[in-house]
Design a protein around this motif. Structure first.
Motif, PDB file in Angstrom:
ATOM      1  N   ASN A  82      34.323  40.993  32.519  1.00  0.00           N
ATOM      2  CA  ASN A  82      34.052  40.086  33.635  1.00  0.00           C
ATOM      3  C   ASN A  82      35.245  39.171  33.902  1.00  0.00           C
ATOM      4  O   ASN A  82      35.609  38.924  35.057  1.00  0.00           O
ATOM      5  CB  ASN A  82      32.805  39.243  33.335  1.00  0.00           C
ATOM      6  N   ARG A 116      29.068  41.570  41.958  1.00  0.00           N
ATOM      7  CA  ARG A 116      29.641  42.532  41.023  1.00  0.00           C
ATOM      8  C   ARG A 116      28.828  42.605  39.743  1.00  0.00           C
ATOM      9  O   ARG A 116      28.533  41.596  39.131  1.00  0.00           O
ATOM     10  CB  ARG A 116      31.091  42.169  40.685  1.00  0.00           C
ATOM     11  N   TYR A 117      28.466  43.834  39.386  1.00  0.00           N
ATOM     12  CA  TYR A 117      27.841  44.102  38.086  1.00  0.00           C
ATOM     13  C   TYR A 117      28.826  44.961  37.300  1.00  0.00           C
ATOM     14  O   TYR A 117      28.935  46.164  37.524  1.00  0.00           O
ATOM     15  CB  TYR A 117      26.509  44.838  38.259  1.00  0.00           C
ATOM     16  N   THR A 121      28.623  37.191  39.736  1.00  0.00           N
ATOM     17  CA  THR A 121      29.091  38.067  38.659  1.00  0.00           C
ATOM     18  C   THR A 121      27.926  38.293  37.708  1.00  0.00           C
ATOM     19  O   THR A 121      27.290  37.337  37.262  1.00  0.00           O
ATOM     20  CB  THR A 121      30.259  37.431  37.891  1.00  0.00           C
ATOM     21  N   TYR A 122      27.645  39.558  37.407  1.00  0.00           N
ATOM     22  CA  TYR A 122      26.503  39.881  36.550  1.00  0.00           C
ATOM     23  C   TYR A 122      26.987  40.699  35.354  1.00  0.00           C
ATOM     24  O   TYR A 122      28.178  40.768  35.100  1.00  0.00           O
ATOM     25  CB  TYR A 122      25.450  40.659  37.350  1.00  0.00           C
ATOM     26  N   ASP A 176      37.454  39.289  42.221  1.00  0.00           N
ATOM     27  CA  ASP A 176      36.331  38.628  42.892  1.00  0.00           C
ATOM     28  C   ASP A 176      36.813  37.487  43.778  1.00  0.00           C
ATOM     29  O   ASP A 176      36.385  37.346  44.934  1.00  0.00           O
ATOM     30  CB  ASP A 176      35.344  38.076  41.855  1.00  0.00           C
ATOM     31  N   THR A 191      37.767  38.792  37.387  1.00  0.00           N
ATOM     32  CA  THR A 191      37.511  37.546  38.122  1.00  0.00           C
ATOM     33  C   THR A 191      38.540  37.329  39.227  1.00  0.00           C
ATOM     34  O   THR A 191      38.208  36.855  40.326  1.00  0.00           O
ATOM     35  CB  THR A 191      37.494  36.348  37.153  1.00  0.00           C
ATOM     36  N   ILE A 202      30.814  47.135  42.400  1.00  0.00           N
ATOM     37  CA  ILE A 202      31.068  46.021  43.315  1.00  0.00           C
ATOM     38  C   ILE A 202      30.437  46.299  44.673  1.00  0.00           C
ATOM     39  O   ILE A 202      30.624  47.376  45.251  1.00  0.00           O
ATOM     40  CB  ILE A 202      32.581  45.778  43.489  1.00  0.00           C
ATOM     41  N   MET A 218      33.800  32.008  36.904  1.00  0.00           N
ATOM     42  CA  MET A 218      33.510  33.226  37.664  1.00  0.00           C
ATOM     43  C   MET A 218      32.712  32.899  38.917  1.00  0.00           C
ATOM     44  O   MET A 218      32.133  31.812  39.041  1.00  0.00           O
ATOM     45  CB  MET A 218      32.726  34.209  36.785  1.00  0.00           C
TER      46      MET A 218
END
Length: 336
Positions: free
Chosen positions: A191, A210-211, A104-105, A198, A195, A215, A100
């Motif tokens: 997530n 992104r959480y 990315t969170y 992202d 991906t 985004i 990722m």
């Protein structure tokens, strides 16, 4: 799968599942019964993981009210199933996180609000002396709208272990509508599902954070962000997803960058209004009824205020005394 199904890994997963449930005061009779025959139950989990013969997963539902909105939470009360998911995430999680983007969170160990704030401030500083535009979007009903067929196809791009794929397919197919929010493994799968989005946005030269389905994109070119929005809508449409209409596009000088509870501007950081209101509410509850419980709620905001600009002054204005004094008051009240 052999690593996931090892006795040592399953035992550690039991410990993690217990800590989560105790933290939320959710240690059920099911968990107590599991622990009474812990060795046998761990062996049964190992056997079912290796064979792929997983028991049926059943869900319960409840409605959670958050910020004036209703959200349906589907969760699996089985402690055994929870242990299985912890065992998988313990081994598989770090391998997938490596695939990722760094920003990315949600559900990733070591990537909490403090880490996100450091990264966000670093990104904003990259635009010193240049315009900075922010595009923030949210995906509509993301978890419930995930296409499970596409999710399983995405999983197969990263995972080739057939035994593990059988177990993951069982978990994904156990719920009729997308991913259940209450499943521990759902955040990892969510997530992974996004991906590709992202990576596509990064390839366009944008800063992407992104959480889960929230985004944030940054660029010095507003047209690049509008173009990215069209690409996002096209990408999501292929998955049966869509963007909420309340998206935000603005220069950083207008409203800053709102992400993970903080609002970051070029030279300052403040709390999101909702977080600050919750902080003030926790302080008021503590002042009216000092106790260990109300102190714990108040103390949770200490780290938040320390991270923002002039956070010490904010704490002083809202609480009126240092945290140590609050602890002393709470202990005195308990003794009385």
């Amino acid at each position: 799968m052999e690593r996931i199904a090892s006795v040592g890994n399953i035992e550690k997963a039991v410990g993690e599942a217990l800590r989560k449930r105790r933290k939320h005061n959710a240690l059920t009779r099911d968990a107590v019964l599991f622990l009474k025959d812990r060795v046998r139950n761990v062996a049964l989990i190992r056997e079912s993981l290796l064979s792929g013969n997983m028991p049926e997963m059943k869900y319960k539902s409840f409605i959670r009210h958050e910020h004036g909105k209703k959200r349906r939470i589907d969760w699996n009360p089985s402690f055994r199933d929870n242990v299985v998911q912890h065992a998988i995430v313990r081994v598989l999680g770090p391998l997938l996180v490596a695939k990722m983007i760094p920003d990315t969170y949600s559900g990733i160990k070591g990537r909490g609000p403090s880490y996100g704030l450091v990264r966000l401030r670093r990104h904003v500083r990259k635009f010193d002396g240049r315009p900075l535009y922010i595009l923030k979007i949210d995906i509509r009903q993301f978890y419930a709208s995930v296409d499970t067929r596409m999710l399983k196809a995405t999983v197969r791009r990263f995972i080739k272990d057939k035994a593990l794929l059988r177990v993951l397919d069982h978990i994904i197919d156990s719920h009729p509508n997308g991913l259940p929010i209450g499943n521990y493994i759902s955040q990892m799968l969510a997530n992974l599902y996004l991906t590709g989005l992202d990576r596509m946005l990064e390839a366009r030269g944008l800063v992407v954070m992104r959480y889960c389905d929230d985004i944030v994109m940054m660029s010095d070119d507003k047209n690049a962000l509008w173009g990215a929005l069209l690409a996002i809508k096209s990408f999501l449409a292929c998955s049966g997803l869509s963007v909420k209409p309340d998206l935000q596009m603005h220069p950083v000088e207008c409203d800053g960058v709102d992400f993970m509870g903080f609002v970051v501007e070029r030279r300052s950081v403040r709390l999101r209004k909702r977080i600050e209101r919750s902080f003030r509410s926790a302080s008021l509850k503590f002042s009216r009824n000092p106790s260990v419980k109300s102190y714990a709620s108040l103390a949770a905001y200490n780290g938040w205020t320390q991270a923002v600009s002039r956070g010490g002054l904010l704490w002083k204005r809202v609480v009126g005394r240092p945290l140590k004094q609050c602890l002393g008051l709470a202990r005195e009240a308990e003794c009385a």
